[in-house]
Structures are given as structure tokens and as C-alpha cells.
Design a protein around this motif. Structure first.
Motif, PDB file in Angstrom:
ATOM      1  N   LEU A 107      30.551  18.013  10.025  1.00 27.18           N
ATOM      2  CA  LEU A 107      29.727  19.095  10.565  1.00 27.18           C
ATOM      3  C   LEU A 107      29.697  19.058  12.088  1.00 27.18           C
ATOM      4  O   LEU A 107      29.412  18.019  12.685  1.00 27.18           O
ATOM      5  N   LEU A 154      22.741  17.850   9.746  1.00 27.81           N
ATOM      6  CA  LEU A 154      21.953  18.558  10.750  1.00 27.81           C
ATOM      7  C   LEU A 154      20.554  17.980  10.893  1.00 27.81           C
ATOM      8  O   LEU A 154      20.063  17.783  12.010  1.00 27.81           O
ATOM      9  N   CYS A 161      26.958  26.150  14.475  1.00 26.00           N
ATOM     10  CA  CYS A 161      27.296  25.218  13.389  1.00 26.00           C
ATOM     11  C   CYS A 161      28.604  25.638  12.731  1.00 26.00           C
ATOM     12  O   CYS A 161      28.870  26.831  12.562  1.00 26.00           O
ATOM     13  N   TYR A 177      27.468  20.813  15.074  1.00 22.29           N
ATOM     14  CA  TYR A 177      26.169  21.483  15.116  1.00 22.29           C
ATOM     15  C   TYR A 177      25.748  21.872  16.532  1.00 22.29           C
ATOM     16  O   TYR A 177      24.592  22.223  16.767  1.00 22.29           O
ATOM     17  N   HIS A 216      18.203  23.325  17.836  1.00 30.73           N
ATOM     18  CA  HIS A 216      17.587  23.341  16.504  1.00 30.73           C
ATOM     19  C   HIS A 216      16.224  22.645  16.556  1.00 30.73           C
ATOM     20  O   HIS A 216      15.925  21.894  17.487  1.00 30.73           O
TER      21      HIS A 216
END
Length: 319
Positions: A304, A160, A269, A306, A312
Motif C-alpha cells: 500500500l 493505513l 492511496c 498512502y 489522514h
């Protein structure tokens, strides 16, 4: 205490008396909040993707005269974002003798038969699974993306913090103390770039030093910025602070880089698993017998997702 390489025996895995206390931290708050080792999404490829789409700029009084002909058609194209699953693989091997000799002690001879570990193989598998979960947590935070062209290099999922490129509040490498102005500027930039900042899933994720700094910063000096009660987000207990942009959680994560605070929308996420047929996600399985021991393989492939990285934010260069 120390690592054992290879087969565990009565010589390198001695028993002791009394309560067993784990001294190495194993918590994975980010991973736990977005699905854990048994949740999230599935993929049928080593690479997976999702999409983003923007909207055209809107203006006031965007109107036409009566009877106007229909204008030229417009549309918005979509963009793909992708990541890869990385392979986490480990092994545990324990001799037959070590599994059987639960009453053989390597410490002081006090006569009591109070060894809390009566199944050495299961204990070692559980310990290694905990370590692998921390590996996944660290990859999901700071992993550097790598999509190899062949099998000579391992796949690496993009973390991330690596993914955030738009809403980055940096100071050119010069450390500075976190301040309300820095937090406000970051949230304002995020809001301006389209971050939704949902109050029920947005957290400021940080390590212990920045957690203390945030708690000291958001004291009860003003009504707007006083800390509020703790709450639960995605199964993880978090503190909350009141900002000009909403009431957000503060998630303590010991695996965050020391000088960084991430503003994370947890709702977008998720771990994405390549599910191995007949075996599952992150699993343990016995390997072929080669002698008087049990050897088990631990295996999983995960990456992952995201969402849109503009959801973010990242504050860097903090002292």
C-alpha cells in the motif's frame, strides 16, 4: 459447508441442486476505490518509496528595507516514506473425477440436472481469488509493517490505520460514543497539520456500528450537518455528510476495526504491485502434473502507498 484442505474430490466437494447463494462477504471497498486488483502502481523491487516535503513557517510583514542585500539562501529537504509488498499465495487442486462428475449429487435425489457449477476448477479458483482480495483489503487497513532481514520471515505491508500517527483522536483506551465534537476536533487537527481534505476524495471509513452512529449523529437537526445524497467515489457508492470542513463521503467497510473511524484521502492511496514477468499482478497458473488432478497456484505481491500520513486521520476508542 467448510474448508477443504488438499485435493478436492467427489467426496469432499459434493454437488447439490438449485441456485447457489454465496454466504460469505467478499466486498473490498477500500481496495476497489483505490485501484482494485488490476489497478494502482507498479514497482520493480520488493520495497518502494515516495516522498514528502514541508514548507518553512510564514509570517506576516516578512519584509526588508530598500536596497537590502540578498539574505542567506534557504532550501527544504525532502523525506522518504517506504513500504513493502507482501506475498499472497494460495493453491487449488481438483481431481479429474470431481471435474467430470457434474451430474453426481450429494443432496436429495430430485431427478433434476440443475447443478449451477459445471466447472469445479474454475469455481474454486474464483472463490479463492475473492478470499485473497479480502486478505489484501485487511492488510491495507490493519497490516503491521515487517521488513525482514532474510527469507525466514515474510514481508508485511504497512496498513493505513497503522501508518496514521499524527492525527489520532484517542481516549486512552476508554470507549466513548462518537460525537460531533470528536469529528470536529479530528478534522480541525487534520486541517491544522496540513491535510488538504479534498471533498471529492475524502471519506470517513468505518464498520457497521460506527456507520449507524454517524448517520444518527448527522441528522437533519441543523442545516449545516444534515446528510446529503449518496455519490460515487472511486467506483464505490458512498453516503455523504456535511461537516464544518466540507462535504465528505461515509464509506462502509466491514473489515474496519469496530471502535474506529478513519478519515481517508483516497486520492493519495494506491496498491503497488510487483508485476511478475509474463504473468501479471494477481494471477492463477497451473502447476506441474503429479497425478490425476489439476493443481493451480494463485499468486501476487502487493503493498500500500498512502501518501503523507498527515493527510489522514483516525478516531479510536469508540463504543
Amino acid at each position: 459447508m467448510g474448508a477443504v484442505s488438499g485435493q478436492g474430490t467427489t467426496y469432499n466437494l459434493p454437488n447439490y441442486h438449485g441456485q447457489l447463494y454465496a454466504v460469505t462477504p467478499t466486498e473490498t471497498p477500500f481496495l476497489a476505490a483505490i485501484g482494485g486488483l488490476n489497478g494502482g502502481k507498479r514497482t520493480k523491487s520488493v520495497e518502494f518509496e515516495w516522498q514528502t516535503v514541508d514548507r518553512r513557517a510564514s509570517t506576516a510583514n516578512n519584509s526588508v528595507v530598500e536596497g537590502a542585500a540578498a539574505p542567506t539562501g534557504v532550501a527544504r529537504s525532502r523525506s522518504a516514506v517506504s513500504n513493502v509488498v507482501e506475498i499472497h499465495q494460495s493453491a487449488v487442486e481438483v481431481s479429474y473425477t470431481r471435474q467430470a462428475a457434474t451430474g453426481m449429487y450429494g443432496g436429495i435425489n430430485i431427478g433434476a440436472d440443475d447443478n449451477p457449477v459445471d466447472d469445479e476448477l474454475t469455481a474454486q479458483i474464483s472463490a479463492e481469488l475473492e478470499s485473497m482480495a479480502v486478505d489484501v483489503e485487511m492488510s491495507f487497513l490493519s497490516g503491521a509493517y515487517q521488513k525482514p532481514a532474510n527469507n525466514s520471515t515474510a514481508r508485511r505491508t504497512r496498513g493505513l490505520l497503522t501508518a496514521i500517527t499524527t492525527n489520532v483522536n484517542a481516549n486512552g483506551g476508554t470507549p466513548r460514543a462518537i460525537s460531533k465534537a470528536i469529528v470536529d476536533s479530528t478534522l480541525s487537527t487534520m486541517f491544522g497539520n496540513g491535510a488538504k481534505l479534498p471533498q471529492d476524495s475524502t471519506v470517513l471509513m468505518c464498520g457497521p456500528g460506527q456507520k449507524v452512529a454517524l448517520s444518527n449523529l448527522y441528522t437533519a437537526s441543523t442545516t449545516l450537518n444534515q446528510p446529503t445524497m449518496s455519490r460515487n467515489i472511486g467506483g464505490v457508492a458512498v453516503d455523504t455528510i456535511v461537516t464544518d470542513f466540507g462535504t465528505f463521503g461515509v464509506m462502509l467497510d466491514r473489515w474496519m476495526p469496530t471502535g474506529q473511524v478513519a478519515v481517508v484521502d483516497l486520492s493519495v492511496c494506491a496498491p503497488v504491485w510487483l508485476e511478475i514477468p509474463g504473468k501479471g499482478l494477481l494471477f492463477a497458473e497451473p502447476l506441474a502434473k503429479t497425478g490425476a488432478s489439476e493443481k493451480w497456484q494463485l499468486y501476487g505481491e502487493v503493498g500500500l502507498e498512502y501518501g503523507a500520513e498527515v493527510y489522514h486521520g483516525l478516531i479510536k476508542d469508540l463504543s
